[in-house]
Scaffold this active site. Structure first.
Site, short mmCIF file in Angstrom:
data_model
loop_
_atom_site.label_atom_id
_atom_site.label_comp_id
_atom_site.label_asym_id
_atom_site.label_seq_id
_atom_site.Cartn_x
_atom_site.Cartn_y
_atom_site.Cartn_z
N LYS A 140 -11.11 81.57 62.26
CA LYS A 140 -10.52 80.71 63.30
C LYS A 140 -11.54 80.45 64.41
O LYS A 140 -11.69 79.33 64.89
CB LYS A 140 -9.30 81.40 63.94
CG LYS A 140 -8.05 81.40 63.09
CD LYS A 140 -6.91 81.99 63.93
CE LYS A 140 -5.65 82.17 63.14
NZ LYS A 140 -4.55 82.72 63.96
N ASP A 193 -1.40 80.47 66.45
CA ASP A 193 -0.67 81.19 65.41
C ASP A 193 -0.42 80.21 64.29
O ASP A 193 0.06 79.10 64.51
CB ASP A 193 0.65 81.78 65.91
CG ASP A 193 1.10 82.90 64.99
OD1 ASP A 193 0.43 83.95 64.94
OD2 ASP A 193 2.11 82.72 64.27
N SER A 194 -0.82 80.60 63.10
CA SER A 194 -0.79 79.64 62.00
C SER A 194 -0.41 80.33 60.71
O SER A 194 -0.37 81.56 60.63
CB SER A 194 -2.16 78.98 61.87
OG SER A 194 -3.20 79.94 61.93
N LYS A 234 -13.13 70.00 57.18
CA LYS A 234 -11.86 70.75 57.31
C LYS A 234 -11.26 70.50 58.69
O LYS A 234 -10.07 70.22 58.80
CB LYS A 234 -12.10 72.26 57.08
CG LYS A 234 -10.81 73.07 57.25
CD LYS A 234 -10.94 74.56 57.01
CE LYS A 234 -9.61 75.24 57.39
NZ LYS A 234 -9.64 76.70 57.32
N TYR A 279 -6.15 81.32 52.78
CA TYR A 279 -5.67 80.67 51.56
C TYR A 279 -6.49 79.43 51.18
O TYR A 279 -6.13 78.73 50.23
CB TYR A 279 -4.19 80.28 51.73
CG TYR A 279 -3.28 81.48 51.96
CD1 TYR A 279 -2.73 82.18 50.89
CD2 TYR A 279 -3.00 81.92 53.25
CE1 TYR A 279 -1.91 83.29 51.10
CE2 TYR A 279 -2.19 83.03 53.47
CZ TYR A 279 -1.65 83.70 52.39
OH TYR A 279 -0.85 84.80 52.61
N ASP A 280 -7.58 79.16 51.90
CA ASP A 280 -8.36 77.94 51.66
C ASP A 280 -8.76 77.72 50.19
O ASP A 280 -8.69 76.60 49.71
CB ASP A 280 -9.61 77.90 52.56
CG ASP A 280 -9.27 77.48 53.98
OD1 ASP A 280 -8.15 76.96 54.20
OD2 ASP A 280 -10.10 77.69 54.87
N HIS A 315 -4.62 71.58 59.94
CA HIS A 315 -3.59 71.90 60.95
C HIS A 315 -4.25 72.31 62.27
O HIS A 315 -3.87 71.86 63.33
CB HIS A 315 -2.71 73.02 60.39
CG HIS A 315 -3.47 74.19 59.84
ND1 HIS A 315 -4.52 74.04 58.97
CD2 HIS A 315 -3.37 75.53 60.06
CE1 HIS A 315 -5.02 75.23 58.68
NE2 HIS A 315 -4.34 76.15 59.33
N ARG A 316 -5.27 73.17 62.17
CA ARG A 316 -5.94 73.66 63.39
C ARG A 316 -6.71 72.53 64.07
O ARG A 316 -6.68 72.39 65.29
CB ARG A 316 -6.89 74.82 63.03
CG ARG A 316 -7.57 75.49 64.20
CD ARG A 316 -8.16 76.83 63.80
NE ARG A 316 -7.14 77.70 63.24
CZ ARG A 316 -6.96 77.92 61.94
NH1 ARG A 316 -7.78 77.39 61.05
NH2 ARG A 316 -5.96 78.67 61.50
N ASN A 335 -9.92 86.85 64.42
CA ASN A 335 -10.15 86.21 63.13
C ASN A 335 -11.41 85.33 63.24
O ASN A 335 -11.40 84.28 63.89
CB ASN A 335 -8.90 85.37 62.77
CG ASN A 335 -9.03 84.64 61.45
OD1 ASN A 335 -10.11 84.18 61.09
ND2 ASN A 335 -7.93 84.51 60.74
P1 IMP Z 1 -2.26 84.69 62.37
O1 IMP Z 1 -3.55 85.32 62.74
O2 IMP Z 1 -1.07 85.59 62.54
O3 IMP Z 1 -2.10 83.35 62.99
O4 IMP Z 1 -2.33 84.49 60.78
C1 IMP Z 1 -2.91 83.40 60.23
C2 IMP Z 1 -2.94 83.59 58.72
O5 IMP Z 1 -2.50 82.38 58.11
C3 IMP Z 1 -4.36 83.81 58.23
O6 IMP Z 1 -4.65 85.18 58.14
C4 IMP Z 1 -4.34 83.13 56.88
O7 IMP Z 1 -3.79 83.98 55.93
C5 IMP Z 1 -3.40 81.97 57.11
N1 IMP Z 1 -4.12 80.78 57.61
C6 IMP Z 1 -4.00 80.20 58.84
N2 IMP Z 1 -4.84 79.17 58.95
C7 IMP Z 1 -5.52 79.10 57.80
C8 IMP Z 1 -6.54 78.24 57.35
O8 IMP Z 1 -7.05 77.34 58.06
N3 IMP Z 1 -6.97 78.46 56.10
C9 IMP Z 1 -6.47 79.43 55.30
N4 IMP Z 1 -5.54 80.28 55.68
C10 IMP Z 1 -5.04 80.12 56.94
#
Ligand code: IMP
Length: 203
Positions: A12, A73-74, A181, A160-161, A186-187, A9
């Site tokens: 990220k 993971d977020s 940001k 979703y920002d 959270h990150r 990603n």
């Molecule tokens: P992961 O790669 O399985 O951790 O999925 C994370 C998903 O959560 C992302 O693809 C976004 O849809 C959402 N997400 C996580 N962090 C953020 C952020 O900082 N901004 C917006 N969406 C986020």
């Protein structure tokens, strides 16, 4: 010290790299990403918790790359939706869904919630640092509370920002700069704790 970021990603990756740069840690830590490796694996997460998903990613990538791996993971938990999309945030609208598809689905699911006060949500980040031989080296968590707007605003960030308005702001997360940001997200909060741990190992 070499650390690989266990994700493909780019949103990220950009935030994590910027964070370490701002802390002055890039002179001491070499950050590697998926583009530095051939055939960087796509990790299947499949767990119902952010923490175990983060561990799955960190473990597999540390094994593949042969150095420490940092996994995040977020996701977004919306109160009116009972915490959804949660761990399935990235695939909310389907396995091939784009960020825009996921945002469109979220707005549709919240159509009945007309009161802005009732559109509360939080971003959650579970972060794990992993060594292939030792296992888990450290873990950290960050939460960012806010509300879901009625339409998309802004072009920054990812996911979703454009819909997420952090507590205390009139702007979406996509309308503020990346350093800002990182200072509230959270990150950013999980990274602050993780970098405190790393700094102790380095100095
Ligand atoms: P992961 O790669 O399985 O951790 O999925 C994370 C998903 O959560 C992302 O693809 C976004 O849809 C959402 N997400 C996580 N962090 C953020 C952020 O900082 N901004 C917006 N969406 C986020």
């Amino acid at each position: 010290m070499k650390i690989v970021i266990a994700t493909k990603n780019d949103g990220k990756i950009s935030e994590i790299k910027d964070f370490f740069k701002a802390k002055g840690l890039l002179d001491l830590i070499e950050i590697l990403i998926y583009k530095d490796f051939s055939d960087f694996p796509d990790v299947k997460e499949g767990s119902r918790s952010f923490l175990s998903n983060a561990k799955i990613k960190a473990r597999q990538i540390a094994k593949y790359c042969g150095c420490w791996a940092l996994a995040d993971d977020s996701g977004l938990a919306v109160d009116a939706l009972g915490g959804r999309p949660g761990v399935i945030s990235s695939v909310y609208a389907g396995t091939d869904a784009s960020d825009a598809d996921n945002r469109e689905k979220l707005l549709k699911e919240l159509e009945g919630i007309r009161s802005f006060e009732k559109r509360t949500a939080r971003f959650i980040c579970r972060m794990v640092l992993w060594d292939d031989k030792i296992g888990q080296v450290n873990l950290s968590t960050g939460i960012c509370r806010g509300k879901i707007g009625f339409k998309e605003k802004g072009t920054g960030g990812f996911g979703y920002d454009p819909l997420f308005i952090p507590e205390g702001y009139n702007l979406t997360m996509a309308q503020i700069s990346q350093p800002e940001k990182n200072s509230i997200s959270h990150r950013g909060k999980a990274l602050k704790k993780m970098s405190g741990f790393l700094a102790k190992q380095l100095y």
